[in-house]
Design an enzyme around this catalytic site. Sequence first.
Site, PDB file in Angstrom:
ATOM      1  CD  GLU A  69      -2.736  -1.443   2.413  1.00  7.50           C
ATOM      2  OE1 GLU A  69      -2.674  -0.605   3.324  1.00  7.50           O
ATOM      3  OE2 GLU A  69      -3.473  -2.447   2.473  1.00  7.50           O
ATOM      4  CG  ASN A 108      -0.315  -6.954  -1.669  1.00 11.11           C
ATOM      5  OD1 ASN A 108      -0.871  -7.547  -2.593  1.00 11.11           O
ATOM      6  ND2 ASN A 108      -0.801  -6.950  -0.432  1.00 11.11           N
ATOM      7  CG  HIS A 112      -9.708  -5.979   0.506  1.00 12.03           C
ATOM      8  ND1 HIS A 112     -10.041  -7.089   1.259  1.00 12.03           N
ATOM      9  CD2 HIS A 112      -8.383  -5.769   0.693  1.00 12.03           C
ATOM     10  CE1 HIS A 112      -8.946  -7.522   1.887  1.00 12.03           C
ATOM     11  NE2 HIS A 112      -7.930  -6.748   1.548  1.00 12.03           N
ATOM     12  CD  GLU A 134      -4.485  -8.106   1.654  1.00  9.90           C
ATOM     13  OE1 GLU A 134      -5.410  -7.417   2.131  1.00  9.90           O
ATOM     14  OE2 GLU A 134      -3.292  -7.865   1.840  1.00  9.90           O
ATOM     15  CG  ASP A 184     -12.536  -9.311   1.673  1.00 10.97           C
ATOM     16  OD1 ASP A 184     -12.407  -8.318   0.932  1.00 10.97           O
ATOM     17  OD2 ASP A 184     -12.167  -9.322   2.869  1.00 10.97           O
TER      18      ASP A 184
HETATM   19  O1  9MR Z   1      -7.406  -8.682   8.289  1.00 12.13           O
HETATM   20  C1  9MR Z   1      -6.504  -7.876   8.987  1.00 12.13           C
HETATM   21  C2  9MR Z   1      -7.122  -7.461  10.322  1.00 12.13           C
HETATM   22  O2  9MR Z   1      -7.266  -8.575  11.170  1.00 12.13           O
HETATM   23  C3  9MR Z   1      -6.273  -6.374  10.973  1.00 12.13           C
HETATM   24  O3  9MR Z   1      -6.932  -5.912  12.144  1.00 12.13           O
HETATM   25  C4  9MR Z   1      -6.048  -5.252   9.999  1.00 12.13           C
HETATM   26  C5  9MR Z   1      -5.232  -4.143  10.625  1.00 12.13           C
HETATM   27  O4  9MR Z   1      -4.847  -3.186   9.724  1.00 12.13           O
HETATM   28  O5  9MR Z   1      -5.399  -5.753   8.854  1.00 12.13           O
HETATM   29  C6  9MR Z   1      -6.197  -6.646   8.147  1.00 12.13           C
HETATM   30  O6  9MR Z   1      -5.568  -7.074   6.964  1.00 12.13           O
HETATM   31  C7  9MR Z   1      -5.276  -6.050   6.002  1.00 12.13           C
HETATM   32  C8  9MR Z   1      -4.045  -6.499   5.237  1.00 12.13           C
HETATM   33  O7  9MR Z   1      -2.994  -6.773   6.114  1.00 12.13           O
HETATM   34  C9  9MR Z   1      -3.614  -5.468   4.221  1.00 12.13           C
HETATM   35  N1  9MR Z   1      -4.713  -5.116   3.337  1.00 12.13           N
HETATM   36  C10 9MR Z   1      -5.964  -4.764   3.972  1.00 12.13           C
HETATM   37  C11 9MR Z   1      -6.379  -5.861   4.969  1.00 12.13           C
HETATM   38  C12 9MR Z   1      -7.733  -5.535   5.574  1.00 12.13           C
HETATM   39  O8  9MR Z   1      -7.654  -4.374   6.342  1.00 12.13           O
END
Ligand code: 9MR
Length: 349
Positions: free
Chosen positions: A160, A201, A237, A266, A268
């Site tokens: 990001e 990513n 996402h 990732e 969903d």
């Molecule tokens: O799914 C992850 C969640 O459990 C955490 O609390 C969160 C914190 O920022 O991160 C989520 O995963 C993220 C991923 O690492 C990067 N892309 C976005 C995902 C969803 O927020």
Amino acid sequence: MATRRNVLAVVALALATVVSGAAPAVAGADTDTLRAAARGSGVRIGTAVDMSALASDADYRAIVASQFDSVTAENVMKWEAIEPERGRYDWAAADRLVDFARANGQVVRGHTLVWHNQNPAWLTEDAFTPAELRQILRDHIKTQVRHFKGRVYQWDVVNEVFNDDGTLRDTIWLRALGPGYIADAFRWAHEADPKAKLYLNDYNNEGVNAKSDAYYALAKQLRSQGVPIHGYGMQGHLGVQYGFPGTVFDNVRRFDALGVQTAFTEVDVRMILPVDPTKEQAQAYGFSTLLQACLLARHCVSYTVWGFTDRYSWVPGVFEGQGSATPYTESLQPKPAYQAIRNTFLLAR
Ligand code: 9MR
């Protein structure tokens, strides 16, 4: 590869199959699981894994082991988990995942080395000089990649780093080190494990837009400078209320042409609750659209869902009133989205 030749059929047939829910017949093949359906496609089917669920929930564990051939740590490989105090590393949870993957014949995607989120307080709250920050970043990347050398096959090296408008995100790394920190991060990771595939990513970068243009330009520039960058990760996402980007395949294809791997990392597809059958069909279409683009591409190597069940999904906690974003319900029943992923793989055979 025969699979990739046949894949054009996917485009024509997937929507009808998704809607009808009928599974295409594949003679003599074990296609009961996503992992079996994906076999031979050249695309790994992965899931993010919640390590507390893996420890406490036997049904969850059984599905991770049987349905997927790739796993990603949802949280335990992030900086705050791996290096909670400067120079003190805690590998325990991440090692458990790697061991689980090995026991189940799965590969591991490493997520993530450099991010603006989920960093330990010691890193973000102390005032370090640029030289100190550079040393800290180098040590962290080298130590983490070396620890998992040969056991993690792909790394999200930087996560990001762009804003949606294609400008670089304002982070401690950009401020202190300038844009060159990205190339350095890839070089350090490569030195620590020359065989690992190293990825950019992000989210909102699946279709052709300002953000993915910025990534394309960056990937091209880094490749021309000999920086070891091998892959472009699209998180995926999505939400049924936004519709789905129509240019995903165009985007994937331009990275193909650069000789860069791609992966959906990732995926969903959330919705505004309550769930209804129309939203579930739209969701199935969203999951399948990204998978089709991956199957159509030459160098798209994996497709990972960000959690497979609503029982542990991050979505409701972040987007109020939304949820049902994964292929299985809270009670671990497969949804139309599950069938769509499976059918899309089967159609590509
Ligand atoms: O799914 C992850 C969640 O459990 C955490 O609390 C969160 C914190 O920022 O991160 C989520 O995963 C993220 C991923 O690492 C990067 N892309 C976005 C995902 C969803 O927020």
